[in-house]
Design an enzyme around this catalytic site. Structure first.
Site, mmCIF file in Angstrom:
data_model
loop_
_atom_site.group_PDB
_atom_site.id
_atom_site.type_symbol
_atom_site.label_atom_id
_atom_site.label_comp_id
_atom_site.label_asym_id
_atom_site.label_seq_id
_atom_site.Cartn_x
_atom_site.Cartn_y
_atom_site.Cartn_z
ATOM 1 N N LYS A 258 7.189 -0.738 7.742
ATOM 2 C CA LYS A 258 5.910 -0.588 8.462
ATOM 3 C C LYS A 258 6.050 -0.855 9.958
ATOM 4 O O LYS A 258 5.330 -0.266 10.770
ATOM 5 C CB LYS A 258 4.849 -1.525 7.861
ATOM 6 C CG LYS A 258 4.647 -1.368 6.364
ATOM 7 C CD LYS A 258 4.321 0.059 5.967
ATOM 8 C CE LYS A 258 4.279 0.231 4.458
ATOM 9 N NZ LYS A 258 4.440 1.615 4.021
ATOM 10 N N GLY B 172 0.118 -0.773 -0.610
ATOM 11 C CA GLY B 172 -0.755 -0.827 -1.777
ATOM 12 C C GLY B 172 -1.611 -2.079 -1.829
ATOM 13 O O GLY B 172 -2.048 -2.509 -2.888
ATOM 14 N N HIS C 271 -11.331 4.265 5.545
ATOM 15 C CA HIS C 271 -9.946 4.720 5.333
ATOM 16 C C HIS C 271 -9.958 6.246 5.472
ATOM 17 O O HIS C 271 -10.541 6.942 4.636
ATOM 18 C CB HIS C 271 -9.462 4.304 3.935
ATOM 19 C CG HIS C 271 -8.069 4.757 3.620
ATOM 20 N ND1 HIS C 271 -7.031 3.880 3.406
ATOM 21 C CD2 HIS C 271 -7.536 5.992 3.481
ATOM 22 C CE1 HIS C 271 -5.928 4.561 3.157
ATOM 23 N NE2 HIS C 271 -6.209 5.852 3.194
ATOM 24 N N HIS D 268 -7.833 -2.264 -3.732
ATOM 25 C CA HIS D 268 -6.966 -1.437 -2.880
ATOM 26 C C HIS D 268 -6.535 -0.134 -3.558
ATOM 27 O O HIS D 268 -5.613 0.528 -3.088
ATOM 28 C CB HIS D 268 -5.731 -2.218 -2.407
ATOM 29 C CG HIS D 268 -6.090 -3.439 -1.608
ATOM 30 N ND1 HIS D 268 -6.549 -3.373 -0.319
ATOM 31 C CD2 HIS D 268 -6.064 -4.748 -1.936
ATOM 32 C CE1 HIS D 268 -6.793 -4.610 0.113
ATOM 33 N NE2 HIS D 268 -6.513 -5.449 -0.842
ATOM 34 N N GLU E 61 -2.147 7.672 7.364
ATOM 35 C CA GLU E 61 -3.319 6.889 6.958
ATOM 36 C C GLU E 61 -3.814 6.082 8.155
ATOM 37 O O GLU E 61 -3.024 5.428 8.846
ATOM 38 C CB GLU E 61 -2.961 5.956 5.803
ATOM 39 C CG GLU E 61 -2.649 6.723 4.519
ATOM 40 C CD GLU E 61 -2.612 5.835 3.285
ATOM 41 O OE1 GLU E 61 -2.764 6.385 2.191
ATOM 42 O OE2 GLU E 61 -2.436 4.611 3.413
ATOM 43 N N GLU F 275 -0.267 3.488 8.145
ATOM 44 C CA GLU F 275 1.029 3.848 7.558
ATOM 45 C C GLU F 275 1.082 5.349 7.286
ATOM 46 O O GLU F 275 0.061 6.030 7.299
ATOM 47 C CB GLU F 275 1.309 3.077 6.261
ATOM 48 C CG GLU F 275 0.362 3.385 5.115
ATOM 49 C CD GLU F 275 0.700 2.558 3.873
ATOM 50 O OE1 GLU F 275 1.129 1.405 4.016
ATOM 51 O OE2 GLU F 275 0.528 3.081 2.771
ATOM 52 N N ARG G 79 4.977 11.760 1.013
ATOM 53 C CA ARG G 79 4.973 12.439 -0.294
ATOM 54 C C ARG G 79 3.653 13.153 -0.488
ATOM 55 O O ARG G 79 2.734 13.014 0.323
ATOM 56 C CB ARG G 79 5.138 11.401 -1.402
ATOM 57 C CG ARG G 79 4.073 10.315 -1.273
ATOM 58 C CD ARG G 79 3.973 9.414 -2.464
ATOM 59 N NE ARG G 79 3.211 8.203 -2.168
ATOM 60 C CZ ARG G 79 1.889 8.108 -2.201
ATOM 61 N NH1 ARG G 79 1.157 9.164 -2.518
ATOM 62 N NH2 ARG G 79 1.271 6.973 -1.901
#
Lengths: 150, 460
Positions: B126, B175, B219, B246, B286, B298, B302
């Protein structure tokens, strides 16, 4: 005594050295029954069942081969990994000398690239059937062969 | 699509789908559209799953425990070798963001349908990811792009410069795990030591970093797509603020009430960042969004669970585009031709209690799927299917699309009422409650809204 005469005793014995077809053995058993006041005895073992009934002082003997007491028990040999099945090691003779195997014997292989992984017999017995063809792609725990247990 | 189908010399014609459930079927569908053969894999728990037979091959690679099958790199690599697949699609979860696996696949001469291992590795750290984004001009949450040291005085200085409240995060986390909110200096020392120990144990990496804690953010994500020729586009934004523990529950595209010019500026910076780091394939940036500002948190390297809502609004089949890029073909879309149409929602249908979230594996005895214009269901379940207890509880994704957000809400309510799953408990009742909630329907809920709503419900 009358009660004793009416009593029927059944014994089960898995292993014996006595030959129940021998006349002297039958005579001995009949004598023991009469002495004990036992009306009849039935003996069951793996190869035969014998019943001796004493009626009016004369023993009668009934013999019959035992029905196969248990159905044959089978176990599967499973693939240890995903790969291509080979029934024998590629560097060895393809003819299996015996279909009789012991627990832990390698009875087939799974090939992944250069890797060759053995499939072991989980129990001893007779290899009755190969369930996949040589070269087939098999997955983890797929059944490869069928073994009839000893 | 035709050019990909008739590509004269393809780098691969067989794809191993290294996943299970709905996403395995979703990927298989795209492969079929490209005329690619598929190798489906399973664990022993999924051996009898009916969807297995829909692939060209279906092979079991290990026992039911994920660590010995879907997460087992060695088993996956041997399955690749044995099946003769020329490419692997990891889907989401499991090995999809494992840089070591991607590298091993590349070294085996097999195509990893995803970004290069190096990009996965950077984004998995991160701190390194934040540094890369700051260098590319992507807006980040206030806080340094370096790991925290050991000196508590220096750490306290950093916190004071950022301004309380701050959040301590594990560099290797994600996560929702490995993070702690600190509201004043008295809490700081304990928070750092506890989070560092947690990070060491859970992620094998004790590095921590610190950021400004945003109180009521949303988010919001930006979906990107890049090829091997330097072409990159962003396909739109979506809102995933409805979360519990989360975990996302409902997603929508586009995010409500975000001005187009602000979103476009951030989207362009995401594209520039991808080009700068040589990114390939699909990815998701994100962000936390608060008071009209985006803050990068982050990048997911994928395919996302929620990709269908962007597919519905952009008209782009994201999985097909992944395959196109993996086949070495250039993107056939450009930023100037992309537009967002209408509004889409996705409900994650889970085999779990709607309010306690206790898993509910078992046999599905009856199933009625909703259908109709603008209704899509991505699922692997059918009547008679047994949901195994070993994996994620997601059993279906219900997606609706309509001209406006209001119409899409009505469409989702209708679809949810038509969705019948018997034999197990599902969270359909929770979705119905969410789509009846005034605050949610108004749009723009923050990431705490669902948890707050659930707390009030359990208290009453």
């Amino acid at each position: 005594m009358a009660e004793q005469a009416e009593r029927i005793m059944t014994r089960r014995k898995r292993q014996t050295v006595l030959d129940f077809s021998a006349p002297e053995v039958l005579a001995m058993l009949s004598g023991w029954l009469e002495q004990a006041g036992v009306h009849a005895i039935e003996i069951e073992r793996e190869d035969q069942t014998i019943k001796i009934a004493v009626e009016n002082g004369a023993p009668q003997v009934f013999q019959q081969p035992a029905a196969r007491s248990k159905a044959a028990s089978f176990v599967e040999v499973k693939a240890p990994f995903v790969g291509h099945f080979l029934p024998h090691h590629p560097a060895r003779d393809s003819t299996r000398n015996s279909t009789s195997v012991d627990e832990g014997d390698i009875v087939g292989f799974v090939k992944v690239g250069p890797l060759l992984l053995g499939a072991a017999a989980p129990k001893g017995g007779i290899v009755r059937e190969t369930l996949v063809s040589s070269g087939d792609l098999v997955g983890y725990a797929d059944a490869l062969l069928m073994i009839e247990q000893k | 699509m035709a050019s990909a189908f008739h590509q004269p010399q393809r780098p691969f014609d067989r794809v191993l789908i290294a996943n299970r459930g709905e996403i395995a079927l979703r990927i298989q569908r795209a492969c079929k559209e490209f005329g690619l053969r598929t190798v489906m894999i399973c664990s022993e728990a999924d051996r009898d799953a009916p969807y297995g037979a829909t692939g060209d091959e279906f092979i079991c690679i290990g026992p039911s425990a994920p660590g010995r099958s879907y997460l087992n790199q060695s088993a996956m690599l041997l399955a690749l070798r044995a099946s003769g697949a020329g490419a692997v699609h990891p889907g989401y979860g499991f090995l999809s963001e494992n840089a070591d696996f991607a590298e091993a696949v590349e070294q085996a001469g097999i195509v990893f349908i995803g970004p290069p291992a190096s990009a996965i590795r950077i984004m998995g750290d991160k701190i390194a990811a934040k540094r890369a984004m700051m260098e590319a001009g992507v807006p980040c949450v206030p806080g340094p792009d370096t790991a925290l040291g050991e000196d508590m005085v220096e750490i306290a200085d950093v916190a004071a410069q950022i301004g309380y409240p701050v959040i301590i995060k594990a560099a290797g986390g994600g996560g929702g795990r490995g993070m702690r909110i600190v509201r004043d200096e008295t809490m700081l020392s304990d928070a750092v030591s506890v989070t560092r120990e947690e990070a060491r144990r859970a992620f094998g990496n004790p590095e921590l970093y610190m950021e400004k804690f945003l109180e009521k953010p949303r988010h919001v994500e930006i979906q990107v797509l890049c090829d091997n020729f330097g072409n990159a586009v962003w396909l739109g934004h979506r809102d995933c603020s409805m979360q519990r523990r989360h975990q996302k529950v409902v997603e929508e595209a586009p995010s409500p009430n975000i001005p187009d010019d602000i979103a476009a500026a951030v989207g362009a910076r995401c594209v520039a960042a991808c080009q700068r780091i040589g990114y390939r394939g699909v990815g998701t940036f994100e962000f936390l969004y608060e008071n009209g500002e985006f803050y990068f948190i982050e990048m997911n390297t994928r395919l996302q669970v929620e990709h269908p809502v962007t597919e519905m609004t952009s008209g782009v089949d994201i999985v097909c585009e992944q395959l196109r890029v993996a086949l070495g073909l250039p993107l056939q879309i450009s930023q100037s031709t992309l537009q967002s149409h209408g509004h889409a929602f996705e409900c994650r249908i889970n085999a779990e209690d709607p309010y306690t979230f206790a898993g509910s594996p078992g046999k599905i005895t009856g199933l009625v799927l909703p259908s109709g214009d603008g209704v899509r269901v991505d699922t692997h379940i059918e009547a008679g299917y047994t949901v195994p207890p070993h994996y994620d509880s997601l059993i279906a994704k219900l997606i609706v699309h309509a001209a406006t957000r209001e119409e899409a809400i009505i469409r989702m309510r209708t679809a949810l009422s038509a969705f019948k799953i018997e034999g197990i408990t599902t969270n359909i009742a929770l979705h119905q409650a969410i789509f009846a909630d005034e605050a949610f329907c108004a749009g723009g809920a923050d990431i705490h809204q669902l948890e707050t709503w659930l707390s009030k419900r359990s208290a009453s």
